[in-house]
Design an enzyme around this catalytic site. Structure first.
Site, PDB file in Angstrom:
ATOM      1  N   LYS A  65       0.844  -1.210   0.000  1.00  0.00           N
ATOM      2  CA  LYS A  65       0.000   0.000   0.000  1.00  0.00           C
ATOM      3  C   LYS A  65       0.875   1.253   0.000  1.00  0.00           C
ATOM      4  O   LYS A  65       0.648   2.188  -0.760  1.00  0.00           O
ATOM      5  CB  LYS A  65      -0.896   0.013   1.246  1.00  0.00           C
ATOM      6  CG  LYS A  65      -1.583   1.344   1.483  1.00  0.00           C
ATOM      7  CD  LYS A  65      -2.453   1.337   2.708  1.00  0.00           C
ATOM      8  CE  LYS A  65      -1.750   1.675   3.989  1.00  0.00           C
ATOM      9  NZ  LYS A  65      -1.448   3.116   4.191  1.00  0.00           N
ATOM     10  N   ASN A  66       1.882   1.252   0.847  1.00  0.00           N
ATOM     11  CA  ASN A  66       2.672   2.472   1.017  1.00  0.00           C
ATOM     12  C   ASN A  66       3.585   2.769  -0.164  1.00  0.00           C
ATOM     13  O   ASN A  66       4.135   3.858  -0.265  1.00  0.00           O
ATOM     14  CB  ASN A  66       3.474   2.419   2.328  1.00  0.00           C
ATOM     15  CG  ASN A  66       2.573   2.562   3.542  1.00  0.00           C
ATOM     16  OD1 ASN A  66       1.375   2.815   3.401  1.00  0.00           O
ATOM     17  ND2 ASN A  66       3.131   2.398   4.725  1.00  0.00           N
ATOM     18  N   CYS A 103      -6.479  12.523  13.875  1.00  0.00           N
ATOM     19  CA  CYS A 103      -5.333  12.289  14.756  1.00  0.00           C
ATOM     20  C   CYS A 103      -5.418  10.864  15.296  1.00  0.00           C
ATOM     21  O   CYS A 103      -5.270  10.630  16.476  1.00  0.00           O
ATOM     22  CB  CYS A 103      -5.291  13.295  15.896  1.00  0.00           C
ATOM     23  SG  CYS A 103      -6.683  13.237  16.983  1.00  0.00           S
ATOM     24  N   ARG A 125      -0.470  14.640  13.288  1.00  0.00           N
ATOM     25  CA  ARG A 125       0.369  14.297  12.130  1.00  0.00           C
ATOM     26  C   ARG A 125       0.651  15.569  11.344  1.00  0.00           C
ATOM     27  O   ARG A 125       0.045  15.833  10.304  1.00  0.00           O
ATOM     28  CB  ARG A 125      -0.307  13.223  11.273  1.00  0.00           C
ATOM     29  CG  ARG A 125      -0.319  11.885  11.998  1.00  0.00           C
ATOM     30  CD  ARG A 125      -0.914  10.787  11.190  1.00  0.00           C
ATOM     31  NE  ARG A 125       0.029  10.175  10.291  1.00  0.00           N
ATOM     32  CZ  ARG A 125      -0.208   9.015   9.683  1.00  0.00           C
ATOM     33  NH1 ARG A 125      -1.346   8.377   9.881  1.00  0.00           N
ATOM     34  NH2 ARG A 125       0.697   8.486   8.877  1.00  0.00           N
ATOM     35  N   PRO A 126       1.600  16.377  11.836  1.00  0.00           N
ATOM     36  CA  PRO A 126       1.895  17.645  11.170  1.00  0.00           C
ATOM     37  C   PRO A 126       2.499  17.432   9.785  1.00  0.00           C
ATOM     38  O   PRO A 126       3.008  16.357   9.486  1.00  0.00           O
ATOM     39  CB  PRO A 126       2.905  18.318  12.115  1.00  0.00           C
ATOM     40  CG  PRO A 126       3.482  17.218  12.933  1.00  0.00           C
ATOM     41  CD  PRO A 126       2.475  16.113  12.979  1.00  0.00           C
ATOM     42  N   ILE A 127       2.442  18.477   8.951  1.00  0.00           N
ATOM     43  CA  ILE A 127       3.059  18.408   7.614  1.00  0.00           C
ATOM     44  C   ILE A 127       4.074  19.542   7.448  1.00  0.00           C
ATOM     45  O   ILE A 127       4.382  19.952   6.336  1.00  0.00           O
ATOM     46  CB  ILE A 127       1.997  18.432   6.488  1.00  0.00           C
ATOM     47  CG1 ILE A 127       1.057  19.635   6.634  1.00  0.00           C
ATOM     48  CG2 ILE A 127       1.202  17.145   6.445  1.00  0.00           C
ATOM     49  CD1 ILE A 127       0.178  19.863   5.399  1.00  0.00           C
ATOM     50  N   LEU A 166       7.274  19.617   7.781  1.00  0.00           N
ATOM     51  CA  LEU A 166       8.499  19.274   7.030  1.00  0.00           C
ATOM     52  C   LEU A 166       8.224  19.305   5.525  1.00  0.00           C
ATOM     53  O   LEU A 166       9.072  19.734   4.738  1.00  0.00           O
ATOM     54  CB  LEU A 166       9.011  17.891   7.446  1.00  0.00           C
ATOM     55  CG  LEU A 166       9.366  17.723   8.931  1.00  0.00           C
ATOM     56  CD1 LEU A 166       9.747  16.284   9.242  1.00  0.00           C
ATOM     57  CD2 LEU A 166      10.512  18.659   9.314  1.00  0.00           C
ATOM     58  N   ASP A 226       4.598   0.197  11.988  1.00  0.00           N
ATOM     59  CA  ASP A 226       3.406  -0.464  11.450  1.00  0.00           C
ATOM     60  C   ASP A 226       3.314  -1.935  11.847  1.00  0.00           C
ATOM     61  O   ASP A 226       2.243  -2.540  11.745  1.00  0.00           O
ATOM     62  CB  ASP A 226       3.377  -0.341   9.915  1.00  0.00           C
ATOM     63  CG  ASP A 226       3.039   1.069   9.467  1.00  0.00           C
ATOM     64  OD1 ASP A 226       2.692   1.898  10.325  1.00  0.00           O
ATOM     65  OD2 ASP A 226       3.129   1.344   8.253  1.00  0.00           O
ATOM     66  N   ILE A 246       7.772   6.503  16.956  1.00  0.00           N
ATOM     67  CA  ILE A 246       7.377   7.226  15.739  1.00  0.00           C
ATOM     68  C   ILE A 246       6.099   8.042  15.943  1.00  0.00           C
ATOM     69  O   ILE A 246       6.045   9.217  15.616  1.00  0.00           O
ATOM     70  CB  ILE A 246       7.192   6.252  14.546  1.00  0.00           C
ATOM     71  CG1 ILE A 246       8.445   5.381  14.360  1.00  0.00           C
ATOM     72  CG2 ILE A 246       6.878   7.016  13.263  1.00  0.00           C
ATOM     73  CD1 ILE A 246       9.716   6.116  13.989  1.00  0.00           C
ATOM     74  N   ARG A 253      -8.211  -0.832   4.678  1.00  0.00           N
ATOM     75  CA  ARG A 253      -7.394   0.232   4.077  1.00  0.00           C
ATOM     76  C   ARG A 253      -6.030  -0.308   3.645  1.00  0.00           C
ATOM     77  O   ARG A 253      -5.403   0.253   2.748  1.00  0.00           O
ATOM     78  CB  ARG A 253      -7.188   1.368   5.083  1.00  0.00           C
ATOM     79  CG  ARG A 253      -8.435   2.202   5.313  1.00  0.00           C
ATOM     80  CD  ARG A 253      -8.139   3.361   6.229  1.00  0.00           C
ATOM     81  NE  ARG A 253      -6.873   3.971   5.858  1.00  0.00           N
ATOM     82  CZ  ARG A 253      -6.092   4.666   6.659  1.00  0.00           C
ATOM     83  NH1 ARG A 253      -6.443   4.849   7.911  1.00  0.00           N
ATOM     84  NH2 ARG A 253      -4.964   5.177   6.235  1.00  0.00           N
TER      85      ARG A 253
HETATM   86  C1  UD1 Z   1       4.264   6.674   6.546  1.00  0.00           C
HETATM   87  C2  UD1 Z   1       3.413   5.455   6.303  1.00  0.00           C
HETATM   88  C3  UD1 Z   1       2.902   4.889   7.627  1.00  0.00           C
HETATM   89  C4  UD1 Z   1       4.065   4.642   8.577  1.00  0.00           C
HETATM   90  C5  UD1 Z   1       4.919   5.892   8.705  1.00  0.00           C
HETATM   91  C6  UD1 Z   1       6.162   5.682   9.552  1.00  0.00           C
HETATM   92  C7  UD1 Z   1       2.420   5.851   4.145  1.00  0.00           C
HETATM   93  C8  UD1 Z   1       1.183   6.132   3.362  1.00  0.00           C
HETATM   94  N1  UD1 Z   1       2.290   5.829   5.464  1.00  0.00           N
HETATM   95  O1  UD1 Z   1       3.427   7.672   7.127  1.00  0.00           O
HETATM   96  O2  UD1 Z   1       2.239   3.654   7.344  1.00  0.00           O
HETATM   97  O3  UD1 Z   1       3.539   4.323   9.841  1.00  0.00           O
HETATM   98  O4  UD1 Z   1       5.356   6.338   7.408  1.00  0.00           O
HETATM   99  O5  UD1 Z   1       6.930   4.645   9.029  1.00  0.00           O
HETATM  100  O6  UD1 Z   1       3.473   5.594   3.586  1.00  0.00           O
HETATM  101  N2  UD1 Z   1       6.269  14.337  11.152  1.00  0.00           N
HETATM  102  C9  UD1 Z   1       6.386  15.671  11.501  1.00  0.00           C
HETATM  103  N3  UD1 Z   1       6.279  16.622  10.515  1.00  0.00           N
HETATM  104  C10 UD1 Z   1       6.070  16.290   9.217  1.00  0.00           C
HETATM  105  C11 UD1 Z   1       5.952  14.926   8.855  1.00  0.00           C
HETATM  106  C12 UD1 Z   1       6.063  13.965   9.853  1.00  0.00           C
HETATM  107  O7  UD1 Z   1       6.558  16.011  12.666  1.00  0.00           O
HETATM  108  O8  UD1 Z   1       5.986  17.193   8.363  1.00  0.00           O
HETATM  109  C13 UD1 Z   1       6.340  13.289  12.198  1.00  0.00           C
HETATM  110  C14 UD1 Z   1       5.016  12.560  12.335  1.00  0.00           C
HETATM  111  O9  UD1 Z   1       4.128  13.260  13.175  1.00  0.00           O
HETATM  112  C15 UD1 Z   1       5.446  11.239  12.936  1.00  0.00           C
HETATM  113  C16 UD1 Z   1       6.811  11.018  12.299  1.00  0.00           C
HETATM  114  O10 UD1 Z   1       7.245  12.285  11.812  1.00  0.00           O
HETATM  115  O11 UD1 Z   1       5.573  11.366  14.318  1.00  0.00           O
HETATM  116  C17 UD1 Z   1       6.807  10.005  11.180  1.00  0.00           C
HETATM  117  O12 UD1 Z   1       5.946  10.432  10.164  1.00  0.00           O
HETATM  118  P1  UD1 Z   1       6.192  10.079   8.628  1.00  0.00           P
HETATM  119  O13 UD1 Z   1       7.458   9.331   8.471  1.00  0.00           O
HETATM  120  O14 UD1 Z   1       6.018  11.348   7.853  1.00  0.00           O
HETATM  121  O15 UD1 Z   1       4.985   9.104   8.345  1.00  0.00           O
HETATM  122  P2  UD1 Z   1       3.921   9.178   7.183  1.00  0.00           P
HETATM  123  O16 UD1 Z   1       4.602   9.530   5.899  1.00  0.00           O
HETATM  124  O17 UD1 Z   1       2.757   9.989   7.619  1.00  0.00           O
END
Ligand code: UD1
Length: 417
Positions: free
Chosen positions: A22-23, A116, A121-123, A125, A306, A328, A398
């Site tokens: 999926k990912n 949540c 789950r901030p964006i 970055l 995961d 994580i 999902r």
């Molecule tokens: C992806 C996977 C998810 C997996 C995760 C960690 C997909 C669709 N999903 O999620 O299954 O559990 O990787 O391996 O591929 N963070 C920030 N700011 C940001 C982005 C992330 O603080 O801008 C934090 C998140 O809150 C979290 C950590 O970084 O605590 C990891 O997130 P991230 O690696 O971005 O996971 P996803 O891409 O959301």
């Protein structure tokens, strides 16, 4: 509302092919927006999240269909630049459409991927990196408006955390950008390598995929290609957990043992035998599992967050205690209270869970609240004596393709109602 009725303690045997990841599928579907011509994606799993991604593509004006098990995507007619809130909320992975859409249309209107279920789950970055690449980004009334009127340009981006989604978004924004982009502290997950393999087949210039430093030289255009999605390492870990709790021997086909390098030793510590050869794994569980001592979730190549819930289900019936440290996500122990309903002995303090293995679990009504937690509950129900009723299987669907059928083909007693 669908649910599973599970009669536990059935021994499993036989072989299954592990479904596509999926990912990997989600960012690759987003990446098709950058290409000209028809893409053919093999081994793309049939999942509600993949369906949501196809609906986003169609909404934006692309052609996307499933024919003879392959997903066909042609994005030449893409015309939109807005992804409505309902789509963004439906699937958290929708954020990977941002980098590709901005690159293709020079403008993207999206909202936060919402919710949540695992904690915030901030964006930040993602947005910081896109700004460094020349995007102007503003947020009003819940809509994030991104524009790059003169196109995106290459930049040096250092991530403070190796975020999977942010690394994917930067790669998607960079492949057609003007100049070179260097990502340091990039995520190294196999799904990132798969995305880069796909993009490279389309004509992109990417160096260091799967390493901490990725360099992307922007090219003028990309052509569609045929690509086979890698198998899902988390589904493989879940199937191994299912075999472990039922004292079974099973064979998994089409899976890279390298992608499971941090997961296999945990099962070995539990007393399972794992033989890997030519993309096939023979997995044999002992009569009584031993509890792995410490499991810390980490970015790849560390133990994946995961796989935490399915492996916790296994630990709950092993001899001894296991300490889980979730590094994580802030709130990824929602399955614990439901595991305890089945008789597990687990206490949680912040990001740490202590699992004291019990002799056996017993069936009960249980409710999933998120995808991987649902998988963990299903594993526990397979281990439990008697009947369990698992609700919230829409979360499971999902990420797991017809999972009850896969388990039944191995001898489990799981009925979807
Ligand atoms: C992806 C996977 C998810 C997996 C995760 C960690 C997909 C669709 N999903 O999620 O299954 O559990 O990787 O391996 O591929 N963070 C920030 N700011 C940001 C982005 C992330 O603080 O801008 C934090 C998140 O809150 C979290 C950590 O970084 O605590 C990891 O997130 P991230 O690696 O971005 O996971 P996803 O891409 O959301």
């Amino acid at each position: 509302m669908s649910r599973y009725i599970i009669n536990g303690r059935k021994r499993l045997s036989g072989e299954v092919e592990v479904q596509g990841s999926k990912n990997s599928s989600l960012p690759i579907l987003a990446a098709t927006m950058l290409t000209k011509g028809e893409n053919v994606l093999f081994h793309c799993p049939v999942l509600s999240d993949v369906d949501a991604a196809l609906r986003i593509l169609r909404y934006l004006g692309c052609e996307a269909s499933v024919q003879n098990g392959a997903v066909l995507v042609r994005t030449d007619s893409l015309s939109g630049c807005e992804i409505p809130d309902a789509f963004m909320r439906e699937m958290r992975g929708s954020i990977v459409f941002l980098g590709a859409l901005l690159s293709r249309q020079r403008r993207a209107l999206i909202s936060h991927p919402g919710g949540c279920e695992l904690g915030p789950r901030p964006i930040d970055l993602h947005l910081k990196a896109l700004r460094a690449m020349g995007a102007e980004i503003s947020e009003r009334y819940g809509v994030i408006e991104c524009s790059a009127e003169n196109g995106l340009r290459g930049a040096d981006v250092a991530l403070s955390f190796p975020s999977v989604g942010a690394t994917e978004n930067i790669i998607l924004a960079a492949v057609l950008a003007d100049g070179t982009t260097t990502i340091t502290n990039a995520a190294r997950e196999p799904e990132i390598t798969d995305l880069c393999d796909y993009l490279t087949s389309c004509g992109a210039e990417i160096y260091g995929a799967g390493e901490g430093c990725v360099v992307i030289n922007g090219v003028k255009s990309l052509s569609a290609c045929s690509h086979t999605i890698i198998s899902d390492r988390i589904v493989a870990a879940t199937l191994m957990s299912a075999a472990a709790v039922t004292g079974s021997e099973i064979y998994l086909g089409g899976i890279s043992s390298t992608h499971l390098a941090s997961i296999i030793p945990v099962f070995e510590e539990a007393g399972c035998e794992v033989f890997c050869r030519d993309g096939c794994i023979r997995f044999k569980a002992p009569e009584r599992l031993r509890a792995p001592s410490l499991i810390r979730t980490m970015p790849y190549p560390g133990f994946p967050t995961d796989a935490q819930a399915p492996v916790m289900a296994m630990s709950s019936v092993a001899g001894g205690s296991t300490v889980f440290v979730e590094n994580i996500f802030e709130n990824r122990f929602k399955h614990v209270s439901e595991l305890c309903r089945l008789g597990a002995d687990i206490s949680v303090e912040g990001r740490v869970a202590v699992v004291k293995g019990v002799k056996g679990l017993y069936g009960a009504p249980i409710k999933a609240q998120e995808l991987r937690g649902a998988a963990g509950l299903l594993i526990a129900a397979l281990a439990a004596e008697g009947k369990s009723e698992l609700t919230g299987i829409n979360y499971l669907e999902r990420g797991y393709e017809s999972f009850e059928q896969t388990l039944c083909s191995l001898g489990a007693d799981v009925v979807k109602i």
